[in-house]
Design an enzyme around this catalytic site. Structure first.
Site, PDB file in Angstrom:
ATOM      1  N   HIS A  69       0.819  -1.230   0.000  1.00  0.00           N
ATOM      2  CA  HIS A  69       0.000   0.000   0.000  1.00  0.00           C
ATOM      3  C   HIS A  69       0.849   1.275   0.000  1.00  0.00           C
ATOM      4  O   HIS A  69       0.318   2.367  -0.206  1.00  0.00           O
ATOM      5  CB  HIS A  69      -0.935   0.020   1.218  1.00  0.00           C
ATOM      6  CG  HIS A  69      -1.937  -1.087   1.217  1.00  0.00           C
ATOM      7  ND1 HIS A  69      -2.845  -1.268   0.194  1.00  0.00           N
ATOM      8  CD2 HIS A  69      -2.176  -2.094   2.110  1.00  0.00           C
ATOM      9  CE1 HIS A  69      -3.599  -2.328   0.463  1.00  0.00           C
ATOM     10  NE2 HIS A  69      -3.208  -2.852   1.614  1.00  0.00           N
ATOM     11  N   ASP A 122      -2.490 -10.618  -2.229  1.00  0.00           N
ATOM     12  CA  ASP A 122      -3.036 -10.153  -0.949  1.00  0.00           C
ATOM     13  C   ASP A 122      -4.532  -9.876  -1.143  1.00  0.00           C
ATOM     14  O   ASP A 122      -4.982  -9.583  -2.259  1.00  0.00           O
ATOM     15  CB  ASP A 122      -2.299  -8.868  -0.526  1.00  0.00           C
ATOM     16  CG  ASP A 122      -2.680  -8.386   0.865  1.00  0.00           C
ATOM     17  OD1 ASP A 122      -1.948  -8.696   1.817  1.00  0.00           O
ATOM     18  OD2 ASP A 122      -3.718  -7.698   1.001  1.00  0.00           O
ATOM     19  N   HIS A 140      -6.154  -7.369  -0.298  1.00  0.00           N
ATOM     20  CA  HIS A 140      -6.393  -5.966  -0.648  1.00  0.00           C
ATOM     21  C   HIS A 140      -5.646  -5.566  -1.911  1.00  0.00           C
ATOM     22  O   HIS A 140      -4.572  -6.104  -2.190  1.00  0.00           O
ATOM     23  CB  HIS A 140      -5.930  -5.054   0.497  1.00  0.00           C
ATOM     24  CG  HIS A 140      -6.541  -5.376   1.818  1.00  0.00           C
ATOM     25  ND1 HIS A 140      -5.923  -6.208   2.741  1.00  0.00           N
ATOM     26  CD2 HIS A 140      -7.726  -5.007   2.375  1.00  0.00           C
ATOM     27  CE1 HIS A 140      -6.692  -6.324   3.815  1.00  0.00           C
ATOM     28  NE2 HIS A 140      -7.794  -5.609   3.622  1.00  0.00           N
ATOM     29  N   ASP A 177      -4.371 -12.881   3.893  1.00  0.00           N
ATOM     30  CA  ASP A 177      -5.655 -12.373   4.401  1.00  0.00           C
ATOM     31  C   ASP A 177      -6.835 -12.791   3.532  1.00  0.00           C
ATOM     32  O   ASP A 177      -7.969 -12.385   3.769  1.00  0.00           O
ATOM     33  CB  ASP A 177      -5.631 -10.856   4.636  1.00  0.00           C
ATOM     34  CG  ASP A 177      -4.817 -10.085   3.623  1.00  0.00           C
ATOM     35  OD1 ASP A 177      -4.394 -10.675   2.618  1.00  0.00           O
ATOM     36  OD2 ASP A 177      -4.622  -8.869   3.839  1.00  0.00           O
TER      37      ASP A 177
HETATM   38  C1  SP5 Z   1      -1.009  -5.189   3.951  1.00  0.00           C
HETATM   39  C2  SP5 Z   1      -2.460  -5.224   4.308  1.00  0.00           C
HETATM   40  O1  SP5 Z   1      -3.068  -6.289   4.275  1.00  0.00           O
HETATM   41  N1  SP5 Z   1      -3.030  -4.094   4.706  1.00  0.00           N
HETATM   42  C3  SP5 Z   1      -4.404  -4.069   5.040  1.00  0.00           C
HETATM   43  C4  SP5 Z   1      -4.889  -2.722   5.385  1.00  0.00           C
HETATM   44  C5  SP5 Z   1      -6.349  -2.763   5.668  1.00  0.00           C
HETATM   45  N2  SP5 Z   1      -6.706  -1.742   6.589  1.00  0.00           N
HETATM   46  C6  SP5 Z   1      -8.093  -1.458   6.660  1.00  0.00           C
HETATM   47  C7  SP5 Z   1      -8.801  -2.349   7.629  1.00  0.00           C
HETATM   48  C8  SP5 Z   1      -9.237  -1.605   8.843  1.00  0.00           C
HETATM   49  C9  SP5 Z   1     -10.051  -2.505   9.655  1.00  0.00           C
HETATM   50  N3  SP5 Z   1      -9.871  -2.296  11.045  1.00  0.00           N
HETATM   51  C10 SP5 Z   1     -10.450  -3.380  11.741  1.00  0.00           C
HETATM   52  C11 SP5 Z   1      -9.997  -3.505  13.142  1.00  0.00           C
HETATM   53  C12 SP5 Z   1     -10.345  -4.884  13.606  1.00  0.00           C
HETATM   54  N4  SP5 Z   1     -10.059  -5.037  14.994  1.00  0.00           N
HETATM   55 ZN    ZN Z   2      -4.074  -7.180   2.834  1.00  0.00          ZN
END
Ligand code: SP5
Ligand code: ZN
Length: 317
Positions: A136, A170, A172, A259
């Protein structure tokens, strides 16, 4: 198979993130790599190799000197317990800086570059256990738990020796990697990820984004709806690998996020543990010198098993 790893990743521990002004436990924790390394050791998979330290020019091809200095100085100014969300060079509220973040992020880049050096010396598959993740991060922005774009630094480095394809699996979309190579035709970026309409990073990763200028046609996006399982995922993986084959790269870099796993706390696909071996086998069947770069994957209780399954697929001759 060589596995590049340094315990210095532990210097970065984000602890919490901001969600609607509340503090929630951060999922990108040191335990992720600790559990992966433990599982690989237990199953006697691969040979752990420490990264060597690389000079900065490779990093400066992908990130501005000003951004690198900002990270270094900000981290150096922090106390042991401090955790800050900077107001500049950052595009979300998920990617904090701690005192050790800069060092850990630099070592993660070195893990990727060390892996690349082994490819140049004739290894066929190398696995770089990078943390924090990278895909990212863009030219001068951190975000999505990423600071330096490990896969992009290594792709740019290897591109001086031949064409490079990046396959990003990934969950995302790798907005940073896409952005860095969007106008280039010597680095193909192919990504399979969750529909950005419903998942981070929300604004990029649509199938209409395909590169621009000289790079037109050298970015490919495969967004998928939530809920997708092994069979449907494999169909798309085969298409993405076809793109890679047609491009005929000298080197393949895989941005490998776990993920996509069914129990991932922030994911939304339903892939099973044995399927990661299939993914890896499909990748190595291309017979392109390949560097695996660790990205996301947050189901800490299962990450070891996933990495073992994936690594088994990498090592099939
Ligand atoms: C590298 C990678 O997989 N980055 C992922 C970034 C995603 N961030 C957004 C998700 C925010 C969700 N927060 C949830 C908290 C759960 N306890
Ligand atoms: Zn990710």
């Amino acid at each position: 198979m060589k596995i590049i790893y340094s315990s210095d990743h532990k210097l970065h521990d984000p602890e919490w993130e901001k969600a609607h002004e509340k503090r929630v436990a951060h999922v990108e924790r040191p335990e992720r790599l600790i559990t992966i390394v433990r599982a690989l050791k237990e199953k006697n998979i691969g040979r752990l190799v420490s990264p060597t330290r690389f000079p900065f020019p490779a990093l400066y091809k992908v990130h501005s000197k000003e951004y690198v200095a900002f990270l270094r100085k900000t981290c150096a100014s922090l106390g042991e317990k401090d955790l800050v969300y900077p107001y500049t060079h950052s595009f979300d509220t998920y990617t904090p800086l701690r005192k050790g973040t800069y060092k850990a992020a630099k070592v993660a880049v070195d893990c990727a570059l060390t892996g690349a050096e082994f490819l140049l010396n004739g290894e066929s598959v190398v696995y770089s256990l990078c943390r924090p993740p990278g895909h990212h991060a863009s030219w001068d922005m951190m975000g999505g738990y990423c600071y330096f774009n490990n896969a992009a630094v290594v792709a740019d480095y290897l591109s001086t020796f031949g064409d490079v394809a990046i396959l990003d699996i990934d969950f995302h979309h790798g907005n940073g990697t896409q952005d860095i190579f969007y106008r280039r035709k010597d680095v193909l970026y192919v990504s399979i990820h969750a529909d950005p309409k419903v998942r981070f990073p929300y604004t990029t990763g649509f199938s209409s984004e395909s590169g621009s200028g000289e790079g037109a046609g050298f970015t490919k996006n495969y967004p998928l709806p939530l809920g997708i399982g092994d069979t449907q995922y494999r169909d798309v993986l085969v298409r993405a690998l076809k793109d890679v084959t047609v491009f005929q790269p000298s080197y393949l870099i895989v941005s490998a996020g776990f993920d996509t796993f069914q129990n991932d706390p922030i994911g939304g696909f339903t892939l099973t543990i044995p399927f990661y071996e299939t993914i890896a086998r499909d990748i190595t069947a291309l017979r392109i010198p390949t560097l695996i770069v660790q990205e996301g994957g947050y189901a800490v209780n299962d990450l070891g098993k996933i990495a073992v399954s994936f690594s088994k697929g990498l090592m099939i001759k």
